[in-house]
Write a protein that holds these residues in place. Structure first.
Motif: not given
Length: 257
Positions: A164-174
């Motif tokens: 991902i470009d810059a953004v953090k996604l903490d709820k991903l299953a992978v």
């Protein structure tokens, strides 16, 4: 190789069907046309090497047994009008995409050419268009996050990791990696940035046909001096983001006059 013609060599270079030994032999050819073609070949090899460095993160994940890796990026976080477009792209690992880079560093013509290449060769592509109304309701950051989760979810069950470009996604299953300036460091993210940019630009071109006074085909919704002057003259149209400055503070009508 001493009997090869310039036309034959040009074709072999375009087809990438020359060995290093053949190139070394041709470097001693006295013909100027052959010399120019060898220089072209050298530049192409440098470009191929550059593109392969953009698969660093992908190859690291490959070593862990992960094969289906999505790049995710957006276009349109900063403009005063129009949607934000988010894209996710799964590329065949290591595929050579000539001149791929951060979409903002590419000319429109080159970006369009690479965009078509991505459409033709990507394993899977997903897009999300988050409207200016949603942006005003939940803010641009949350709208971007929403779009990113959407395009990743739609890749299931195939995607195994996400860049991902810059953004953090903490709820991903992978597994995921957030990379600062990732559109210039990862081929997968760069591909997503190009898809998002080209498709958002085309949307803005369509909006321009309805509201030509704002110059959307040229400014793509960004706050140029001419665009802001048009807002002051005509008011804000339905595609403007009411929570964005300077629109929020300007005394403009709710609808274009």
């Amino acid at each position: 190789m001493e009997k090869i013609t310039s036309a034959q060599l040009a074709e072999l270079i375009n087809l990438d069907k020359l060995t290093s030994d053949q190139i070394d032999e041709l470097r001693n050819d006295p013909r100027s046309t052959i010399s120019k073609l060898i220089k072209k070949w050298d530049k192409l090899q440098l470009e191929k090497a550059r593109v392969q460095t953009l698969y660093h993160y992908e190859f690291q994940l490959k070593k862990k047994g992960i094969n289906f890796i999505a790049g995710v990026d957006e276009a349109g976080r900063g403009p005063l009008a129009g949607p934000v477009v988010v894209a996710s792209v799964i590329l065949p690992l290591g595929i050579h995409i000539p001149y791929i880079n951060d979409s903002k560093k590419l000319s429109q013509n080159r970006r369009e050419t690479i965009y078509q290449f991505i459409l033709d060769h990507a394993i899977k592509i997903k897009r999300a268009v988050i409207s200016e109304k949603v942006i005003d309701e939940i803010n641009i950051y949350q709208a971007t996050i929403q779009g990113m989760y959407q395009v990743i979810d739609e890749l299931q069950p195939q995607v195994e990791a996400v860049l991902i470009d810059a953004v953090k996604l903490d709820k991903l299953a992978v597994p995921s990696i957030s990379i600062i300036k990732g559109d210039a460091l990862s081929a997968s993210i760069a591909a997503a940035s190009i898809v998002a940019k080209v498709e958002r630009d085309r949307l803005m071109d369509q909006i321009d046909k309805k509201y030509p006074m704002y110059g959307f085909a040229k400014n793509k919704g960004y706050g140029t001096a001419e665009h802001i002057q048009a807002i002051q003259t005509y008011g804000a149209c339905e595609f403007h983001r009411r929570t964005f400055e300077p629109i929020k503070s300007l005394e403009v009508s709710n609808q274009c006059r």
